[in-house]
Design a protein around this motif. Structure first.
Motif, short mmCIF file in Angstrom:
data_model
loop_
_atom_site.label_atom_id
_atom_site.label_comp_id
_atom_site.label_asym_id
_atom_site.label_seq_id
_atom_site.Cartn_x
_atom_site.Cartn_y
_atom_site.Cartn_z
N ALA A 1 -37.64 -16.80 -3.60
CA ALA A 1 -36.77 -17.74 -3.71
C ALA A 1 -35.26 -17.35 -4.18
CB ALA A 1 -37.15 -18.72 -5.06
N ASP A 2 -35.10 -16.40 -5.07
CA ASP A 2 -34.02 -15.81 -5.61
C ASP A 2 -33.53 -14.70 -4.25
OD1 ASP A 2 -31.62 -15.15 -6.72
OD2 ASP A 2 -32.54 -13.91 -8.22
N ASN A 3 -32.88 -15.13 -3.44
CA ASN A 3 -32.65 -14.11 -2.21
C ASN A 3 -31.28 -14.21 -1.66
OD1 ASN A 3 -33.26 -12.34 -0.19
ND2 ASN A 3 -34.89 -13.48 0.78
N GLN A 4 -30.33 -13.78 -2.42
CA GLN A 4 -29.00 -13.81 -1.67
C GLN A 4 -28.80 -12.56 -1.05
OE1 GLN A 4 -26.14 -14.92 -4.95
NE2 GLN A 4 -27.31 -16.78 -5.61
N HIS A 5 -29.27 -12.15 -0.16
CA HIS A 5 -29.41 -10.91 0.47
C HIS A 5 -27.76 -10.78 1.15
CE1 HIS A 5 -29.73 -12.84 4.36
NE2 HIS A 5 -30.65 -13.81 3.99
N LEU A 6 -27.59 -9.62 1.67
CA LEU A 6 -26.29 -9.45 2.20
C LEU A 6 -26.40 -9.20 3.80
CD1 LEU A 6 -24.80 -6.96 -0.27
CD2 LEU A 6 -24.39 -9.42 -0.10
N GLY A 7 -27.53 -9.74 4.08
CA GLY A 7 -27.92 -9.24 5.81
C GLY A 7 -26.88 -9.82 6.62
N TYR A 8 -26.16 -11.06 6.45
CA TYR A 8 -25.18 -11.43 7.29
C TYR A 8 -23.71 -11.14 6.67
CZ TYR A 8 -28.02 -13.16 11.08
OH TYR A 8 -28.55 -13.23 11.92
N GLY A 9 -23.66 -10.15 5.66
CA GLY A 9 -22.35 -10.05 5.12
C GLY A 9 -21.99 -10.88 3.83
N HIS A 10 -20.67 -10.75 3.50
CA HIS A 10 -20.22 -11.66 2.06
C HIS A 10 -18.80 -11.58 2.43
CE1 HIS A 10 -19.74 -12.67 -1.91
NE2 HIS A 10 -19.06 -11.73 -2.15
N GLY A 11 -18.23 -12.50 1.67
CA GLY A 11 -16.62 -12.58 1.76
C GLY A 11 -16.02 -13.20 2.97
N ILE A 12 -14.97 -12.99 3.23
CA ILE A 12 -14.28 -13.71 4.45
C ILE A 12 -14.69 -13.34 5.69
CG2 ILE A 12 -12.16 -14.01 3.22
CD1 ILE A 12 -10.98 -12.01 4.84
N HIS A 13 -15.37 -12.24 5.82
CA HIS A 13 -15.98 -11.64 7.25
C HIS A 13 -17.69 -11.85 7.34
CE1 HIS A 13 -12.61 -9.66 8.41
NE2 HIS A 13 -12.27 -9.32 7.27
N TYR A 14 -17.95 -12.81 6.51
CA TYR A 14 -19.38 -13.28 6.51
C TYR A 14 -19.70 -13.76 7.98
CZ TYR A 14 -23.68 -15.96 5.66
OH TYR A 14 -24.86 -16.46 5.56
N CYS A 15 -20.54 -13.47 8.67
CA CYS A 15 -20.78 -13.58 9.83
C CYS A 15 -20.91 -15.02 10.19
CB CYS A 15 -22.30 -13.28 10.24
SG CYS A 15 -22.83 -13.58 11.91
N LEU A 16 -19.93 -15.42 11.27
CA LEU A 16 -19.73 -16.73 11.75
C LEU A 16 -20.69 -17.27 12.34
CD1 LEU A 16 -16.98 -18.63 11.90
CD2 LEU A 16 -16.65 -17.81 14.03
N GLY A 17 -21.40 -16.68 13.17
CA GLY A 17 -22.58 -17.19 13.87
C GLY A 17 -23.83 -17.22 13.14
N ALA A 18 -23.73 -16.91 11.86
CA ALA A 18 -25.36 -16.84 11.10
C ALA A 18 -26.01 -18.29 11.21
CB ALA A 18 -25.15 -16.51 9.70
N PRO A 19 -25.52 -19.28 11.29
CA PRO A 19 -26.14 -20.46 11.59
C PRO A 19 -27.03 -20.62 12.87
CG PRO A 19 -24.05 -21.09 10.49
CD PRO A 19 -24.07 -19.64 11.12
N LEU A 20 -26.30 -20.27 13.93
CA LEU A 20 -27.09 -20.27 15.19
C LEU A 20 -28.01 -19.19 15.22
CD1 LEU A 20 -27.17 -20.99 18.08
CD2 LEU A 20 -25.38 -19.27 18.80
N ALA A 21 -28.01 -17.82 14.77
CA ALA A 21 -28.69 -17.03 14.38
C ALA A 21 -30.22 -17.19 14.08
CB ALA A 21 -28.19 -15.71 14.00
N ARG A 22 -30.07 -17.97 12.79
CA ARG A 22 -30.95 -18.37 11.94
C ARG A 22 -31.86 -19.46 12.87
NH1 ARG A 22 -27.32 -17.91 7.45
NH2 ARG A 22 -28.39 -16.64 5.91
#
Length: 422
Positions: free
Chosen positions: A352-373
């Motif tokens: 449940a508590d899973n704030q991973h950094l797999g798609y980054g963090h901050g202003i460079h967080y992966c833009l396409g993450a919703p599509l990849a998911r």
């Protein structure tokens, strides 16, 4: 006589083929003994590796760490030692992975409209159709290589559709993208040639779309970038081509690896795989959502975040970083940090508590993450529903991981299953 302190053992070998197979023990050593560690990379460039979660999260959002390679003190980018091979000579430097605000803010705003939850949801039927058609291609055989026949083509065709690449040209993109993956840890020349071919094609496609935009009213991403440019958003042709290129480059390989690594993890953890299939049968949306996040954390598609360069001296994890030094945040190490995750080396699809950094963090967080998911969830759910007895074909020790610095993914994933219709 005072007790002699035990010497700290030498760091384990990094970036060998053995390391690529299972880097996590080496990353655990670095977290314990040298959490911000300066090392020579296979290219010869020296860089700082950041391996603890707290330091990684700080570094990913630190404005003193620039994405622009002009800040590299050795200017190795111009020598082809950092960044994507061929991007400089192909005129594709001005993309989101190489720029900082305010240009980053402007370009990200232009393209972010394509990845809103509504737009991604509208794309879901197309992703499902692609997934079913690819599985149709091997379901009756009883065996397949899930990387080349499934995980690789799915995101290529999906991102081509989103960009607006005509169907008759998409196989060319598949060939160019395949060259990028095949040479992930080998000679850079083949990658650079593919990048140049892609750049030439994108320039021609942008020109054709600009000429026909008023007539066809296309709603694809490249057409949207052209409209933004024509309405005073100051988007140059180079920026439009670079944006299309990086969306393709970053948007396909991460998803290839997410599907491939995720399937492999489920095959290696039969209890978790049963849990996933039970959730599919019961329509348990909550577990299906947490499952994808846990697969991203456990063995994610991006091992090391893309390059950052210190614009001024700073201290990170107790180490002094000099101006111009490259800093590489090791996402795979941070996401196994026991200071942040309970039992980090255990795959738990209900975590449940899973704030991973797999798609980054901050202003460079992966833009396409919703599509990849969306693609990963659709691919895994459909695959394990249609081929419920999917099994690894061969010994895990025979599998090979692609070399390279940034991405983590399998070269092949041979499987067997009961053929559909038998």
């Amino acid at each position: 006589m005072p007790d002699q302190l035990s010497p700290v053992p030498a760091p384990p070998p990094l970036f060998t083929w053995e390391f690529a197979t299972d880097p996590y023990p080496a990353y655990a050593w670095l977290r314990d003994h040298a959490p911000v560690h300066r090392t020579a990379l296979p290219s010869g460039v020296e860089a700082w590796l950041v391996t603890r979660y707290a330091d990684a999260r700080q570094a990913l959002a630190d404005s003193r760490l620039s994405k622009n390679p002009v800040h590299h003190s050795e200017n190795a980018h111009g020598k082809g030692k950092v960044g994507i091979p061929g991007e400089r000579s192909a005129g594709l430097m001005t993309h989101l992975l190489n720029i900082d605000p305010p240009d980053h803010t402007r370009l990200r705003r232009l393209v972010s409209k394509a990845f809103t939850p509504r737009r991604v949801a509208e794309f879901a039927p197309r992703v499902q159709d692609l997934t079913d058609r690819l599985i149709d291609g091997f379901a009756a055989r009883g065996e397949a290589d899930l990387i080349h026949e499934f995980a690789f083509p799915l995101p290529i065709y999906a991102i081509c559709d989103m960009l607006g690449v005509p169907p008759e040209d998409q196989d060319d993109f598949r060939d160019w993208a395949g060259m990028m993956i095949r040479h992930g840890g080998g000679p850079r020349g083949g990658v650079a040639r593919s990048v140049k071919k892609m750049r030439t094609y994108l320039a021609e496609l942008i020109h054709r779309k600009r000429e026909s935009l008023r007539e066809d009213g296309a709603d694809d991403l490249i057409s949207g970038l052209i409209r933004a440019s024509d309405h005073g958003e100051h988007l140059t042709e180079n920026e439009a081509a670079a944006m299309a290129f990086i969306l393709l480059f970053a948007g396909f390989e991460t998803t290839v690896n997410l599907i491939g690594n995720g399937t492999y993890a489920l095959l290696r953890h039969p209890e978790q795989r049963k849990r996933f299939q039970a959730a599919l049968a019961d329509g348990d949306e909550a577990l299906l959502a947490t499952a994808v996040e846990e697969l991203l954390r456990y063995d994610g598609p991006v091992e090391i975040a893309t390059w950052r360069f210190a614009t001024e001296p700073l201290v990170l994890g107790g180490q002094r970083i000099a101006e111009g030094d490259p800093v590489l945040v090791v996402l795979a190490a941070a996401d196994r940090d026991p200071e942040r995750f309970e039992r980090p080396d255990v795959l738990d699809l209900a975590r449940a508590d899973n704030q991973h950094l797999g798609y980054g963090h901050g202003i460079h967080y992966c833009l396409g993450a919703p599509l990849a998911r969306l693609e990963a969830r659709t691919a895994l759910a459909t695959l394990l529903s249609r081929l419920p007895d999917l099994a690894l074909d061969g010994d895990p020790s025979d599998l090979r991981w692609r070399g390279g610095l940034i991405m983590r993914g399998l070269r092949t994933l041979p499987v067997t299953f009961t053929p559909e219709g038998s």
